[in-house]
Design a protein around this motif. Structure first.
Motif, PDB file in Angstrom:
ATOM      1  N   LYS A  94      -8.728  55.277  28.696  1.00 46.60           N
ATOM      2  CA  LYS A  94      -8.608  54.538  29.828  1.00 46.60           C
ATOM      3  C   LYS A  94      -7.912  55.471  31.007  1.00 46.60           C
ATOM      4  CE  LYS A  94      -6.469  50.203  31.425  1.00 46.60           C
ATOM      5  NZ  LYS A  94      -5.739  49.194  30.771  1.00 46.60           N
ATOM      6  N   ASN A  97      -9.797  58.533  32.140  1.00 42.82           N
ATOM      7  CA  ASN A  97     -10.792  58.178  33.001  1.00 42.82           C
ATOM      8  C   ASN A  97     -10.228  57.639  34.355  1.00 42.82           C
ATOM      9  OD1 ASN A  97     -12.803  58.408  31.188  1.00 42.82           O
ATOM     10  ND2 ASN A  97     -12.906  56.316  30.507  1.00 42.82           N
ATOM     11  N   LYS A  98      -9.206  57.154  34.333  1.00 41.27           N
ATOM     12  CA  LYS A  98      -8.485  56.761  35.635  1.00 41.27           C
ATOM     13  C   LYS A  98      -7.985  58.214  36.324  1.00 41.27           C
ATOM     14  CE  LYS A  98      -4.733  53.575  37.063  1.00 41.27           C
ATOM     15  NZ  LYS A  98      -3.447  52.915  36.506  1.00 41.27           N
ATOM     16  N   SER A  99      -7.505  59.035  35.677  1.00 43.00           N
ATOM     17  CA  SER A  99      -7.120  60.281  36.511  1.00 43.00           C
ATOM     18  C   SER A  99      -8.260  60.785  36.749  1.00 43.00           C
ATOM     19  CB  SER A  99      -6.469  61.025  35.447  1.00 43.00           C
ATOM     20  OG  SER A  99      -5.377  60.706  34.900  1.00 43.00           O
ATOM     21  N   VAL A 100      -9.526  61.115  36.280  1.00 43.55           N
ATOM     22  CA  VAL A 100     -10.734  61.635  36.448  1.00 43.55           C
ATOM     23  C   VAL A 100     -11.434  60.875  38.090  1.00 43.55           C
ATOM     24  CG1 VAL A 100     -13.335  62.114  36.039  1.00 43.55           C
ATOM     25  CG2 VAL A 100     -11.523  62.487  34.381  1.00 43.55           C
ATOM     26  N   ASP A 101     -11.172  59.524  37.971  1.00 42.37           N
ATOM     27  CA  ASP A 101     -11.653  58.714  39.209  1.00 42.37           C
ATOM     28  C   ASP A 101     -10.798  59.116  40.088  1.00 42.37           C
ATOM     29  OD1 ASP A 101     -13.543  57.641  37.388  1.00 42.37           O
ATOM     30  OD2 ASP A 101     -12.404  55.839  37.133  1.00 42.37           O
ATOM     31  N   SER A 102      -9.520  59.206  39.899  1.00 44.97           N
ATOM     32  CA  SER A 102      -8.678  59.306  41.012  1.00 44.97           C
ATOM     33  C   SER A 102      -8.782  60.987  41.670  1.00 44.97           C
ATOM     34  CB  SER A 102      -7.033  59.344  40.598  1.00 44.97           C
ATOM     35  OG  SER A 102      -6.110  59.378  41.589  1.00 44.97           O
ATOM     36  N   TYR A 103      -8.982  61.760  40.728  1.00 45.53           N
ATOM     37  CA  TYR A 103      -9.420  63.111  41.344  1.00 45.53           C
ATOM     38  C   TYR A 103     -10.612  63.218  42.271  1.00 45.53           C
ATOM     39  CZ  TYR A 103     -10.604  67.987  41.384  1.00 45.53           C
ATOM     40  OH  TYR A 103     -10.647  69.429  41.856  1.00 45.53           O
ATOM     41  N   GLU A 104     -11.710  62.449  41.489  1.00 43.43           N
ATOM     42  CA  GLU A 104     -12.770  62.393  42.141  1.00 43.43           C
ATOM     43  C   GLU A 104     -12.805  61.905  43.569  1.00 43.43           C
ATOM     44  OE1 GLU A 104     -15.727  60.746  39.436  1.00 43.43           O
ATOM     45  OE2 GLU A 104     -16.050  62.539  38.532  1.00 43.43           O
ATOM     46  N   SER A 105     -12.070  60.664  43.499  1.00 41.18           N
ATOM     47  CA  SER A 105     -12.000  60.017  44.849  1.00 41.18           C
ATOM     48  C   SER A 105     -11.221  60.886  45.862  1.00 41.18           C
ATOM     49  CB  SER A 105     -11.110  58.944  44.604  1.00 41.18           C
ATOM     50  OG  SER A 105     -10.710  58.083  45.925  1.00 41.18           O
ATOM     51  N   TYR A 106     -10.306  61.504  45.516  1.00 44.60           N
ATOM     52  CA  TYR A 106      -9.650  62.577  46.301  1.00 44.60           C
ATOM     53  C   TYR A 106     -10.333  63.584  46.883  1.00 44.60           C
ATOM     54  CZ  TYR A 106      -6.422  66.318  47.908  1.00 44.60           C
ATOM     55  OH  TYR A 106      -5.734  67.337  48.524  1.00 44.60           O
ATOM     56  N   ASN A 108     -13.572  63.946  46.986  1.00 46.32           N
ATOM     57  CA  ASN A 108     -14.608  63.496  47.747  1.00 46.32           C
ATOM     58  C   ASN A 108     -14.034  63.071  49.042  1.00 46.32           C
ATOM     59  OD1 ASN A 108     -16.577  63.466  45.861  1.00 46.32           O
ATOM     60  ND2 ASN A 108     -16.500  61.269  45.153  1.00 46.32           N
TER      61      ASN A 108
END
Length: 112
Positions: A94, A97-106, A108
């Motif tokens: 969890k 995944n949250k870290s990966v999502d945050s990085y991807e958002s940044y 992008n």
């Protein structure tokens, strides 16, 4: 909670094992999101009490609750953050995944 954890010692509850428990509850499809949140809060409080009673050295859910490594280091009284990192090195899916999502958002946001 008892049927799931009955054979597991308190000191053996890791963030990953706890996350598997939450995933198990969700997979049963018998509990609402709110009920699972209440169970999580109860577990967090119980593990915090176990720390106060010196039954375990640290609450394995501290990191999962969104606390920073620095906060956890200070809370546990570790002199060096490396000690804290070693204790909490088994990060749950969890959080990962949250870290990966945050990085991807940044990423992008800076690429667009």
């Amino acid at each position: 909670m008892l049927p799931y954890f009955k054979e597991i010692k308190l000191k053996d509850i890791t963030p990953m094992r706890y996350q598997k428990f939450i995933n198990y509850l969700e997979a049963l499809d018998q509990y609402s999101t709110r009920t699972i949140e209440i169970i999580h809060g109860t577990m967090y409080d119980a593990l915090s009490m176990a720390v106060k009673l010196k039954k375990i050295s640290s609450n394995p859910l501290l990191l999962e609750s969104g606390q920073s490594m620095k906060f956890i280091q200070e809370r546990l009284g570790h002199k060096n953050i490396t000690i804290t990192s070693d204790v909490y090195s088994h990060i749950s899916e969890k959080l990962e995944n949250k870290s990966v999502d945050s990085y991807e958002s940044y990423f992008n946001s800076i690429m667009s």
